[in-house]
Design a protein around this motif. Structure first.
Motif, short mmCIF file in Angstrom:
data_model
loop_
_atom_site.label_atom_id
_atom_site.label_comp_id
_atom_site.label_asym_id
_atom_site.label_seq_id
_atom_site.Cartn_x
_atom_site.Cartn_y
_atom_site.Cartn_z
N THR A 95 13.19 17.22 -12.66
CA THR A 95 12.91 16.54 -14.00
C THR A 95 12.13 15.18 -13.79
O THR A 95 11.41 14.93 -14.88
CB THR A 95 14.27 16.40 -14.57
OG1 THR A 95 14.98 17.64 -14.84
CG2 THR A 95 14.13 15.91 -15.88
N GLY A 96 12.56 14.39 -12.74
CA GLY A 96 12.03 13.08 -12.79
C GLY A 96 10.57 13.28 -12.28
O GLY A 96 9.78 12.35 -12.80
N THR A 97 10.08 14.40 -11.41
CA THR A 97 8.92 14.58 -11.19
C THR A 97 8.12 15.09 -12.33
O THR A 97 7.07 14.65 -12.49
CB THR A 97 8.70 15.62 -9.95
OG1 THR A 97 9.62 14.95 -8.90
CG2 THR A 97 7.26 15.95 -9.59
N PHE A 98 8.53 15.63 -13.44
CA PHE A 98 7.95 16.13 -14.30
C PHE A 98 7.63 14.99 -15.24
O PHE A 98 6.48 14.81 -15.99
CB PHE A 98 8.72 17.30 -15.27
CG PHE A 98 8.30 17.70 -16.41
CD1 PHE A 98 7.20 18.31 -16.62
CD2 PHE A 98 8.98 17.07 -17.72
CE1 PHE A 98 6.72 18.59 -18.01
CE2 PHE A 98 8.27 17.15 -18.81
CZ PHE A 98 7.07 18.19 -19.09
N ILE A 99 8.72 14.27 -15.41
CA ILE A 99 8.28 12.95 -16.27
C ILE A 99 7.29 11.98 -15.94
O ILE A 99 6.56 11.69 -16.63
CB ILE A 99 9.80 12.43 -16.73
CG1 ILE A 99 10.58 13.19 -17.47
CG2 ILE A 99 9.53 11.06 -17.59
CD1 ILE A 99 12.13 12.77 -17.71
N SER A 100 7.41 11.85 -14.68
CA SER A 100 6.42 11.32 -13.80
C SER A 100 4.88 11.52 -14.11
O SER A 100 3.98 11.04 -14.48
CB SER A 100 6.77 10.97 -12.34
OG SER A 100 5.68 10.36 -11.61
N GLY A 101 4.95 13.02 -13.99
CA GLY A 101 3.63 13.59 -14.18
C GLY A 101 2.99 13.57 -15.66
O GLY A 101 2.04 13.30 -16.12
N LEU A 102 4.09 13.68 -16.56
CA LEU A 102 3.49 13.39 -17.81
C LEU A 102 3.26 11.83 -18.30
O LEU A 102 2.25 11.76 -18.96
CB LEU A 102 5.15 13.74 -18.79
CG LEU A 102 4.81 13.55 -20.26
CD1 LEU A 102 4.02 14.60 -20.75
CD2 LEU A 102 6.32 13.70 -21.14
N VAL A 103 4.00 10.96 -17.53
CA VAL A 103 3.37 9.49 -17.79
C VAL A 103 1.92 9.31 -17.14
O VAL A 103 1.29 8.55 -17.99
CB VAL A 103 4.40 8.51 -17.33
CG1 VAL A 103 3.83 7.19 -17.09
CG2 VAL A 103 5.84 8.62 -17.90
N LYS A 104 1.72 10.01 -16.01
CA LYS A 104 0.64 9.94 -15.49
C LYS A 104 -0.66 10.80 -15.84
O LYS A 104 -1.82 10.62 -15.58
CB LYS A 104 0.70 9.88 -13.91
CG LYS A 104 1.45 9.13 -13.31
CD LYS A 104 1.37 9.46 -11.62
CE LYS A 104 1.88 10.92 -11.35
NZ LYS A 104 1.88 10.94 -10.07
N ARG A 105 -0.16 11.75 -16.80
CA ARG A 105 -0.87 12.72 -17.32
C ARG A 105 -1.62 13.82 -16.51
O ARG A 105 -2.61 13.96 -16.21
CB ARG A 105 -2.10 12.20 -18.08
CG ARG A 105 -1.81 11.24 -19.19
CD ARG A 105 -2.84 10.70 -20.23
NE ARG A 105 -2.44 9.40 -20.66
CZ ARG A 105 -3.55 8.80 -21.46
NH1 ARG A 105 -4.76 9.57 -21.60
NH2 ARG A 105 -3.25 7.92 -22.04
N SER A 106 -0.59 14.09 -15.31
CA SER A 106 -0.82 14.86 -14.36
C SER A 106 -0.68 16.30 -14.66
O SER A 106 0.45 16.66 -14.58
CB SER A 106 -0.46 14.67 -13.08
OG SER A 106 -0.69 15.60 -11.84
N PHE A 107 -1.57 17.19 -15.10
CA PHE A 107 -1.26 18.71 -15.32
C PHE A 107 -0.52 19.48 -14.12
O PHE A 107 0.55 19.88 -14.56
CB PHE A 107 -2.35 19.41 -15.77
CG PHE A 107 -3.16 19.04 -17.07
CD1 PHE A 107 -2.40 18.99 -18.17
CD2 PHE A 107 -4.48 18.60 -17.13
CE1 PHE A 107 -2.78 18.58 -19.34
CE2 PHE A 107 -5.03 18.17 -18.08
CZ PHE A 107 -4.20 18.08 -19.56
N GLY A 108 -1.24 19.34 -12.93
CA GLY A 108 -0.70 19.93 -11.92
C GLY A 108 0.90 19.47 -11.61
O GLY A 108 1.87 20.49 -11.42
N ALA A 118 -0.26 15.21 -4.52
CA ALA A 118 0.69 16.18 -5.16
C ALA A 118 0.39 17.58 -4.68
O ALA A 118 -0.76 17.98 -4.70
CB ALA A 118 0.60 16.14 -6.77
N PHE A 119 1.33 17.91 -4.12
CA PHE A 119 1.36 19.52 -3.66
C PHE A 119 0.28 19.90 -2.59
O PHE A 119 -0.55 20.64 -2.56
CB PHE A 119 1.20 20.49 -4.98
CG PHE A 119 2.19 20.30 -5.97
CD1 PHE A 119 3.47 20.97 -5.76
CD2 PHE A 119 2.31 19.64 -6.97
CE1 PHE A 119 4.63 20.89 -6.64
CE2 PHE A 119 3.45 19.43 -7.92
CZ PHE A 119 4.50 20.30 -7.71
N GLY A 120 0.28 18.76 -1.73
CA GLY A 120 -0.88 18.96 -0.59
C GLY A 120 -0.40 17.92 0.45
O GLY A 120 0.78 17.26 0.51
N SER A 121 -1.45 17.42 1.38
CA SER A 121 -1.54 16.40 2.23
C SER A 121 -2.50 15.59 1.89
O SER A 121 -3.68 16.04 1.78
CB SER A 121 -1.17 17.17 3.70
OG SER A 121 -2.31 17.76 3.89
#
Length: 240
Positions: free
Chosen positions: A51-64, A139-142
């Motif tokens: 949930t925290g990761t989703f909200i962080s992505g929402l703030v950063k506007r990161s679709f992935g 995100a989701f990689g290295s």
């Protein structure tokens, strides 16, 4: 000669995670009463982090970051949601295709702009800069990043993967700089010159850190301040 590592708990920015964990504690107790049957301790724990990761992505506007966080939320809670038929590969495939489609439809949705020259040195395409300073994201990689030029502030954002950041070819503005790290479900490794003084202000939540290279006093004049939050992962600081 080894650097000095100083540690202390940083209370800033903990309100958000504190609220999530309090809600998680309440959900765990409620589940034991049979109201939320099918949700266990680990499901609640991973739900908090995702949930925290989703909200962080929402703030950063990161679709992935948003879509994959939702996908893993479905996977973790598939039994409770009665969505076992969608896990794991269908929902992960949908998250991947959705990420590609949204990025093609809205290529300018992100809030930062890519540069090849940042802080006086060359950076790879994908590194960004804003009013906050140099910004590295994975995100989701290295990823492996090399900080160059003169810097005063570096931001590192990492989710679901390993990330390495090298400070071996950098000049600290006025002999000090701050690194702010936000990492969830991943490992961040910082490579720092041995004669630097390292001051730790990182908050660890279900995470661990290794700073054994910084156990003695440093005679150098450079100081690197490290702050931020590490959740469900690891932070390593290596002397080079």
């Amino acid at each position: 000669m080894k650097g000095k590592f100083e540690g202390k708990v940083n209370g800033r920015g903990n309100v958000f995670w504190g609220i999530l964990f309090l809600l998680g504690a309440a959900a765990f107790l409620v589940s034991k009463l049979g109201i939320l049957e099918g949700i266990g301790f680990w499901s609640i724990l991973f739900t908090i982090g995702l949930t925290g990761t989703f909200i962080s992505g929402l703030v950063k506007r990161s679709f992935g970051q948003m879509l994959f966080s939702l996908a893993f939320l479905v996977i973790v809670n598939d039994e409770f949601l009665n969505l076992e038929v969608l896990t794991p590969w269908p929902v992960l495939g949908a998250a991947l295709l959705g990420t590609i489609g949204l990025n093609l439809l809205f290529p300018k949705f992100g809030r930062t702009k890519s540069f090849k020259l940042i802080a006086g040195g060359e950076h790879r395409v994908g590194d960004t800069v804003s009013e906050e300073g140099v910004f590295y994201e994975n995100a989701f990689g290295s990823a492996v990043k090399y900080v160059v030029g003169e810097i005063s502030h570096v931001r590192v954002d990492n989710a679901f993967g390993p990330m390495e950041v090298y400070f071996t070819d950098v000049v600290l503005k006025e002999h000090s700089a701050r690194v702010n790290i936000d990492s969830r479900f991943g490992k961040v490794t910082l490579y720092v010159p041995r004669d630097w003084r390292v001051v730790n202000e990182v908050t660890l939540a279900f995470a661990n850190g290794n700073y054994s290279d910084y156990e003695n006093d440093s005679q150098g004049e450079n100081t690197l301040y490290i702050s931020g939050n590490i959740a469900f992962g690891q932070l390593l600081i290596q002397a080079v």
